[in-house]
Design a protein around this motif. Structure first.
Motif, PDB file in Angstrom:
ATOM      1  N   VAL A  11      -9.519   8.626  -6.774  1.00 53.73           N
ATOM      2  CA  VAL A  11      -8.900   9.800  -7.405  1.00 53.73           C
ATOM      3  C   VAL A  11      -9.978  10.818  -7.793  1.00 53.73           C
ATOM      4  CG1 VAL A  11      -7.653  10.592  -9.469  1.00 53.73           C
ATOM      5  CG2 VAL A  11      -6.803   8.630  -8.162  1.00 53.73           C
ATOM      6  N   LEU A  12     -11.095  10.341  -8.344  1.00 52.63           N
ATOM      7  CA  LEU A  12     -12.185  11.257  -8.712  1.00 52.63           C
ATOM      8  C   LEU A  12     -12.773  11.956  -7.493  1.00 52.63           C
ATOM      9  CD1 LEU A  12     -14.002   9.191 -11.497  1.00 52.63           C
ATOM     10  CD2 LEU A  12     -12.646  11.287 -11.784  1.00 52.63           C
ATOM     11  N   ILE A  13     -12.968  11.215  -6.404  1.00 49.81           N
ATOM     12  CA  ILE A  13     -13.503  11.821  -5.177  1.00 49.81           C
ATOM     13  C   ILE A  13     -12.545  12.887  -4.660  1.00 49.81           C
ATOM     14  CG2 ILE A  13     -13.943  11.365  -2.716  1.00 49.81           C
ATOM     15  CD1 ILE A  13     -15.263   8.719  -3.590  1.00 49.81           C
ATOM     16  N   ALA A  14     -11.255  12.564  -4.573  1.00 51.80           N
ATOM     17  CA  ALA A  14     -10.270  13.529  -4.067  1.00 51.80           C
ATOM     18  C   ALA A  14     -10.192  14.754  -4.982  1.00 51.80           C
ATOM     19  CB  ALA A  14      -8.903  12.865  -3.938  1.00 51.80           C
ATOM     20  N   ALA A  15     -10.210  14.541  -6.288  1.00 52.26           N
ATOM     21  CA  ALA A  15     -10.143  15.660  -7.233  1.00 52.26           C
ATOM     22  C   ALA A  15     -11.382  16.552  -7.115  1.00 52.26           C
ATOM     23  CB  ALA A  15      -9.992  15.140  -8.660  1.00 52.26           C
ATOM     24  N   TYR A  16     -12.552  15.938  -7.007  1.00 56.30           N
ATOM     25  CA  TYR A  16     -13.796  16.710  -6.885  1.00 56.30           C
ATOM     26  C   TYR A  16     -13.791  17.537  -5.603  1.00 56.30           C
ATOM     27  CZ  TYR A  16     -18.739  17.771  -6.218  1.00 56.30           C
ATOM     28  OH  TYR A  16     -19.917  18.418  -5.990  1.00 56.30           O
ATOM     29  N   LEU A  17     -13.413  16.913  -4.486  1.00 56.21           N
ATOM     30  CA  LEU A  17     -13.399  17.640  -3.223  1.00 56.21           C
ATOM     31  C   LEU A  17     -12.317  18.721  -3.234  1.00 56.21           C
ATOM     32  CD1 LEU A  17     -14.009  14.721  -0.710  1.00 56.21           C
ATOM     33  CD2 LEU A  17     -15.645  16.452  -1.489  1.00 56.21           C
ATOM     34  N   GLY A  18     -11.178  18.431  -3.852  1.00 53.81           N
ATOM     35  CA  GLY A  18     -10.136  19.452  -4.000  1.00 53.81           C
ATOM     36  C   GLY A  18     -10.628  20.640  -4.801  1.00 53.81           C
TER      37      GLY A  18
ATOM     38  N   LEU B  99     -13.778  21.606  -5.052  1.00 55.46           N
ATOM     39  CA  LEU B  99     -14.722  22.353  -4.209  1.00 55.46           C
ATOM     40  C   LEU B  99     -13.991  23.228  -3.196  1.00 55.46           C
ATOM     41  CD1 LEU B  99     -17.554  19.759  -3.406  1.00 55.46           C
ATOM     42  CD2 LEU B  99     -17.587  21.615  -5.080  1.00 55.46           C
ATOM     43  N   LEU B 100     -12.952  22.677  -2.586  1.00 58.67           N
ATOM     44  CA  LEU B 100     -12.197  23.453  -1.600  1.00 58.67           C
ATOM     45  C   LEU B 100     -11.499  24.642  -2.258  1.00 58.67           C
ATOM     46  CD1 LEU B 100     -10.711  20.572   0.556  1.00 58.67           C
ATOM     47  CD2 LEU B 100     -12.351  22.314   1.306  1.00 58.67           C
ATOM     48  N   ARG B 101     -10.924  24.416  -3.420  1.00 54.30           N
ATOM     49  CA  ARG B 101     -10.236  25.491  -4.148  1.00 54.30           C
ATOM     50  C   ARG B 101     -11.230  26.579  -4.558  1.00 54.30           C
ATOM     51  NH1 ARG B 101      -5.974  28.481  -4.692  1.00 54.30           N
ATOM     52  NH2 ARG B 101      -5.523  29.072  -6.812  1.00 54.30           N
ATOM     53  N   THR B 102     -12.368  26.176  -5.062  1.00 54.60           N
ATOM     54  CA  THR B 102     -13.397  27.138  -5.472  1.00 54.60           C
ATOM     55  C   THR B 102     -13.885  27.944  -4.281  1.00 54.60           C
ATOM     56  OG1 THR B 102     -14.090  25.640  -7.235  1.00 54.60           O
ATOM     57  CG2 THR B 102     -15.641  27.355  -6.622  1.00 54.60           C
ATOM     58  N   ALA B 103     -14.124  27.275  -3.147  1.00 52.28           N
ATOM     59  CA  ALA B 103     -14.576  27.979  -1.943  1.00 52.28           C
ATOM     60  C   ALA B 103     -13.505  28.952  -1.460  1.00 52.28           C
ATOM     61  CB  ALA B 103     -14.910  26.975  -0.848  1.00 52.28           C
ATOM     62  N   HIS B 104     -12.243  28.551  -1.544  1.00 56.38           N
ATOM     63  CA  HIS B 104     -11.139  29.416  -1.122  1.00 56.38           C
ATOM     64  C   HIS B 104     -11.061  30.659  -2.011  1.00 56.38           C
ATOM     65  CE1 HIS B 104      -7.296  30.611   0.549  1.00 56.38           C
ATOM     66  NE2 HIS B 104      -6.813  30.705  -0.691  1.00 56.38           N
ATOM     67  N   LEU B 105     -11.212  30.454  -3.314  1.00 54.25           N
ATOM     68  CA  LEU B 105     -11.163  31.594  -4.241  1.00 54.25           C
ATOM     69  C   LEU B 105     -12.324  32.553  -4.018  1.00 54.25           C
ATOM     70  CD1 LEU B 105      -9.983  29.857  -7.534  1.00 54.25           C
ATOM     71  CD2 LEU B 105      -8.651  31.332  -6.016  1.00 54.25           C
ATOM     72  N   HIS B 106     -13.499  32.013  -3.641  1.00 53.19           N
ATOM     73  CA  HIS B 106     -14.644  32.894  -3.380  1.00 53.19           C
ATOM     74  C   HIS B 106     -14.462  33.671  -2.075  1.00 53.19           C
ATOM     75  CE1 HIS B 106     -16.985  31.814  -6.783  1.00 53.19           C
ATOM     76  NE2 HIS B 106     -17.188  30.549  -6.432  1.00 53.19           N
TER      77      HIS B 106
ATOM     78  N   ALA C 160     -14.986  18.091   6.715  1.00 57.11           N
ATOM     79  CA  ALA C 160     -15.206  16.732   6.198  1.00 57.11           C
ATOM     80  C   ALA C 160     -14.597  16.571   4.812  1.00 57.11           C
ATOM     81  CB  ALA C 160     -16.698  16.417   6.166  1.00 57.11           C
ATOM     82  N   GLU C 161     -14.619  17.632   4.030  1.00 54.07           N
ATOM     83  CA  GLU C 161     -13.977  17.570   2.720  1.00 54.07           C
ATOM     84  C   GLU C 161     -12.475  17.344   2.886  1.00 54.07           C
ATOM     85  OE1 GLU C 161     -15.164  20.907   0.237  1.00 54.07           O
ATOM     86  OE2 GLU C 161     -17.170  20.854   1.139  1.00 54.07           O
ATOM     87  N   TRP C 162     -11.860  18.062   3.840  1.00 57.37           N
ATOM     88  CA  TRP C 162     -10.433  17.885   4.098  1.00 57.37           C
ATOM     89  C   TRP C 162     -10.135  16.475   4.618  1.00 57.37           C
ATOM     90  CZ3 TRP C 162      -6.665  20.614   2.265  1.00 57.37           C
ATOM     91  CH2 TRP C 162      -6.877  21.962   1.933  1.00 57.37           C
ATOM     92  N   VAL C 163     -10.923  16.019   5.592  1.00 56.88           N
ATOM     93  CA  VAL C 163     -10.709  14.676   6.158  1.00 56.88           C
ATOM     94  C   VAL C 163     -10.839  13.618   5.060  1.00 56.88           C
ATOM     95  CG1 VAL C 163     -11.690  12.936   7.724  1.00 56.88           C
ATOM     96  CG2 VAL C 163     -11.389  15.282   8.509  1.00 56.88           C
ATOM     97  N   THR C 164     -11.832  13.767   4.213  1.00 59.73           N
ATOM     98  CA  THR C 164     -12.052  12.790   3.144  1.00 59.73           C
ATOM     99  C   THR C 164     -10.907  12.808   2.133  1.00 59.73           C
ATOM    100  OG1 THR C 164     -14.445  13.005   3.438  1.00 59.73           O
ATOM    101  CG2 THR C 164     -13.684  12.019   1.379  1.00 59.73           C
ATOM    102  N   ILE C 165     -10.426  13.986   1.794  1.00 61.90           N
ATOM    103  CA  ILE C 165      -9.291  14.064   0.859  1.00 61.90           C
ATOM    104  C   ILE C 165      -8.068  13.373   1.457  1.00 61.90           C
ATOM    105  CG2 ILE C 165      -7.593  15.630  -0.163  1.00 61.90           C
ATOM    106  CD1 ILE C 165      -9.871  17.568  -0.747  1.00 61.90           C
TER     107      ILE C 165
END
Length: 168
Positions: A145-152, A154-161, A107-112
């Motif tokens: 832009v804020l929504i896309a940046a925030y979700l991006g 989160l996705l980046r942080t999850a990927h790094l973890h 859903a984060e990807w779809v929303t972005i």
């Protein structure tokens, strides 16, 4: 018990705030679809024309009459198309909202993707609108832009973890 890097299920966080925003947007889209559907009724259009005669503000009266003429000029087929597109977009917004509420990564990807796909239209609108009427476009653009940046983020942080880099 939730793991340290997993949010508790009942917590209202950024994902849930965005999901609530999506649900509100869906309700407004459903109301818009219903309103456009009602405009297919010629009797309602006539009632609106008669009501416009009671308006004391001539500018409001002219704007309403111009809008009614424009709607009638579209024709039934184009109004049905507007309704269909609005219903389809409502479905996307509800899928985004539900996925975000359930904290699903897809859903984060779809929303972005959906959010970023609207930005070119918002930029076009920003440059095409008269200067005094740009505030809503700027606000919408900023929120998206804020929504896309925030979700991006989160996705980046999850990927790094999930895939930590080599130790320094």
């Amino acid at each position: 018990m939730a793991s340290p890097n997993q949010a508790p299920a009942r917590r209202i966080d950024g994902l849930r705030v965005i999901a609530i925003f999506k649900y509100i947007k869906a309700v407004l889209l459903i109301l818009t679809s219903y309103g456009v559907h009602r405009l297919l009724d010629p009797a309602l259009l006539e009632k609106l024309r008669l009501w416009s005669a009671t308006l004391t503000d001539r500018v409001d009266q002219r704007l309403l009459l111009r809008a009614l003429s424009w709607v009638q000029g579209l024709g039934e087929d184009k109004l049905h198309l507007v309704i269909a597109v609005t219903v389809a977009y409502t479905a996307v917004v509800l899928i985004e909202g539900t996925g975000l509420w359930l904290r699903r990564r897809w859903a984060e990807w779809v929303t972005i993707v959906a959010t970023l796909s609207l930005i070119p239209f918002e930029l076009w609108e920003l440059f095409m609108r008269p200067p005094g009427r740009r505030l809503t476009v700027v606000a919408t653009l900023l929120v998206n832009v804020l929504i896309a940046a925030y979700l991006g983020y989160l996705l980046r942080t999850a990927h790094l973890h999930q895939h930590p880099g080599p130790a320094a």
